[in-house]
Design an enzyme around this catalytic site. Structure first.
Site, PDB file in Angstrom:
ATOM      1  N   TRP A   9      11.567   1.579  -5.327  1.00  9.46           N
ATOM      2  CA  TRP A   9      11.430   0.152  -5.653  1.00  9.46           C
ATOM      3  C   TRP A   9      10.903  -0.092  -7.062  1.00  9.46           C
ATOM      4  CZ3 TRP A   9      14.334  -3.174  -3.491  1.00  9.46           C
ATOM      5  CH2 TRP A   9      14.724  -3.021  -2.158  1.00  9.46           C
ATOM      6  N   ASP A  41       4.143  -5.378  -7.129  1.00 10.76           N
ATOM      7  CA  ASP A  41       5.029  -5.605  -5.997  1.00 10.76           C
ATOM      8  C   ASP A  41       4.297  -5.010  -4.794  1.00 10.76           C
ATOM      9  OD1 ASP A  41       6.900  -5.596  -3.993  1.00 10.76           O
ATOM     10  OD2 ASP A  41       8.418  -4.456  -5.106  1.00 10.76           O
ATOM     11  N   LYS A  85       8.505  -7.788   5.678  1.00 12.50           N
ATOM     12  CA  LYS A  85       7.985  -6.454   5.983  1.00 12.50           C
ATOM     13  C   LYS A  85       6.724  -6.576   6.852  1.00 12.50           C
ATOM     14  CE  LYS A  85      11.117  -4.636   3.258  1.00 12.50           C
ATOM     15  NZ  LYS A  85      11.029  -4.250   1.851  1.00 12.50           N
TER      16      LYS A  85
HETATM   17  C1  PLP Z   1      11.797  -4.442   0.710  1.00 10.30           C
HETATM   18  C2  PLP Z   1      11.197  -4.310  -0.624  1.00 10.30           C
HETATM   19  C3  PLP Z   1      11.716  -5.007  -1.726  1.00 10.30           C
HETATM   20  C4  PLP Z   1      12.953  -5.875  -1.631  1.00 10.30           C
HETATM   21  O1  PLP Z   1      12.652  -7.047  -0.960  1.00 10.30           O
HETATM   22  P1  PLP Z   1      13.744  -8.214  -0.847  1.00 10.30           P
HETATM   23  O2  PLP Z   1      12.956  -9.295  -0.187  1.00 10.30           O
HETATM   24  O3  PLP Z   1      14.870  -7.702  -0.006  1.00 10.30           O
HETATM   25  O4  PLP Z   1      14.177  -8.568  -2.211  1.00 10.30           O
HETATM   26  C5  PLP Z   1      11.086  -4.863  -2.935  1.00 10.30           C
HETATM   27  N1  PLP Z   1       9.990  -4.108  -3.070  1.00 10.30           N
HETATM   28  C6  PLP Z   1       9.452  -3.440  -2.030  1.00 10.30           C
HETATM   29  C7  PLP Z   1       8.226  -2.622  -2.243  1.00 10.30           C
HETATM   30  C8  PLP Z   1      10.037  -3.531  -0.772  1.00 10.30           C
HETATM   31  O5  PLP Z   1       9.507  -2.862   0.252  1.00 10.30           O
END
Ligand code: PLP
Length: 341
Positions: free
Chosen positions: A100, A155, A179
């Site tokens: 990511w 993130d 998540k």
């Molecule tokens: C799932 C995930 C993403 C992507 O998320 P979206 O909502 O599908 O854009 C980005 N960063 C991390 C760490 C993730 O686990």
């Protein structure tokens, strides 16, 4: 009928209790016959939903008044662009820790110079910001030592509210909700007040943090139902004892699974060094891809679902977010011992 255990990365399992509440209140959310799906976002009723959700999130994270809380759309992936549009003038550092962080850096590079850091010590104090991925969901790697950078941007899609993050260290934290927080469609952005108002002129208004903050996340229609779901989750989390308590539980759940991996005599193998192991996304391999396929099929037949790893990284992955109880982890660990035998 007992529900299967979903170990999916996202949209992920939700607590039975919260699903029950949502089902009971979906058709009549306000108590006078209107569903959350029907409430205008500008109205008093939705206003109460989003304000309560914000306050509960502030309580859970101990956020001071310096922080603005935004409830946006577009996922973490849209924040990969929003961050440089709002904060990059000269260039930024991106700490590379897995799948990511690479995606985030690749998107940011469309907007200006991006330096890829291999370790926290390489950070450049002149960078506009340093971006980190606090939990690499696909790789199973959790960041524990943070670079000394101002501002630090994170993130935290798979670990916000799943462990205690020292928010004093950050200027901006974002997470999509599917998540560890609630339903897909909502992206939470926490941004320090002093970082607002720096967006470059061509930034789409809906991606400009200052515009969204000035409009209390209602510059356009927010994901109203997903905000409501997140609000139910925040209240559930408070009833569990808050973030420190769920971190304690998540640590114990992950330790249970890592013990099952380490005690298998090399049949199951972890994918990152022990010190970097995530307490939320546990990644492991079997001796051969064919055995991994057999494992997935047998696990599915036993109601242990969505254990396939991220397609780019491979292997297997069990996501143990807040809503996964110890009982589900015990079921998986038991199955792993049996499958090996
Ligand atoms: C799932 C995930 C993403 C992507 O998320 P979206 O909502 O599908 O854009 C980005 N960063 C991390 C760490 C993730 O686990």
């Amino acid at each position: 009928m007992a529900r299967p255990w979903s170990f999916a990365a996202g949209p992920a399992r939700l607590p039975d209790e919260v699903l029950g509440q949502a089902a009971a209140r979906l058709a009549d959310t306000t108590g006078d016959g209107l569903s959350i799906l029907e409430l205008p976002f500008t109205g008093r009723e939705f206003g109460a939903v989003i304000e309560t959700a914000e306050q509960d999130l502030r309580d859970l994270l101990g956020l001071s008044a310096d922080w603005r809380v935004l409830f946006l759309q577009g996922g973490a992936s849209l924040q990969f662009a929003a961050v440089p549009l709002n904060l990059m003038t000269q260039g930024a550092d991106y700490l590379m820790s897995g799948y990511w962080s690479e995606r985030a850096a690749r998107e940011a590079a469309r907007y200006g110079p991006v330096r890829l850091l291999r370790q926290t010590a390489d950070v450049d104090p002149r960078a506009d910001y340093c971006h980190v991925t606090t939990n690499e969901t696909a790789d199973g790697r959790m960041l524990r030592a943070l670079p000394e950078a101002a501002p630090l941007v994170a993130d935290a899609t798979s670990d916000l509210l799943g462990r205690v993050l020292d928010l004093d260290r950050f200027g901006l934290v974002y997470a999509s909700a599917q998540k560890n927080i609630g339903a897909a469609g909502l992206t939470i952005v926490l941004v320090r007040q002093d970082l607002l108002g720096r967006a470059r002129p061509a930034t789409p208004s809906m991606l400009d943090y200052a515009v969204q903050a000035a409009n209390r996340s209602k510059a356009n229609t927010p994901p109203t139902a997903a905000v409501w779901m997140a609000g139910l989750m925040f209240q559930w989390l408070k009833r569990q004892g808050g973030v420190a308590e769920v971190e304690r539980r998540n640590t114990a759940k992950a330790a249970h699974l890592y013990r099952a991996i380490d005690a298998s005599g090399g049949f199951y193998r972890g994918m990152v060094p022990a010190a970097e192991r995530s307490i939320l996304t546990v990644c492991f391999r079997l001796p051969t891809p064919a055995l991994e396929e057999n494992f997935l099929a047998a696990a599915t037949a036993r109601g242990l679902l969505h254990l396939k790893g991220h397609p780019v990284v491979g292997g297997l992955r069990a996501c143990l977010y807040n809503a996964m109880p110890e009982e589900g982890v015990a079921a998986l660990a038991g199955f792993m011992a049996e499958f090996k035998a």
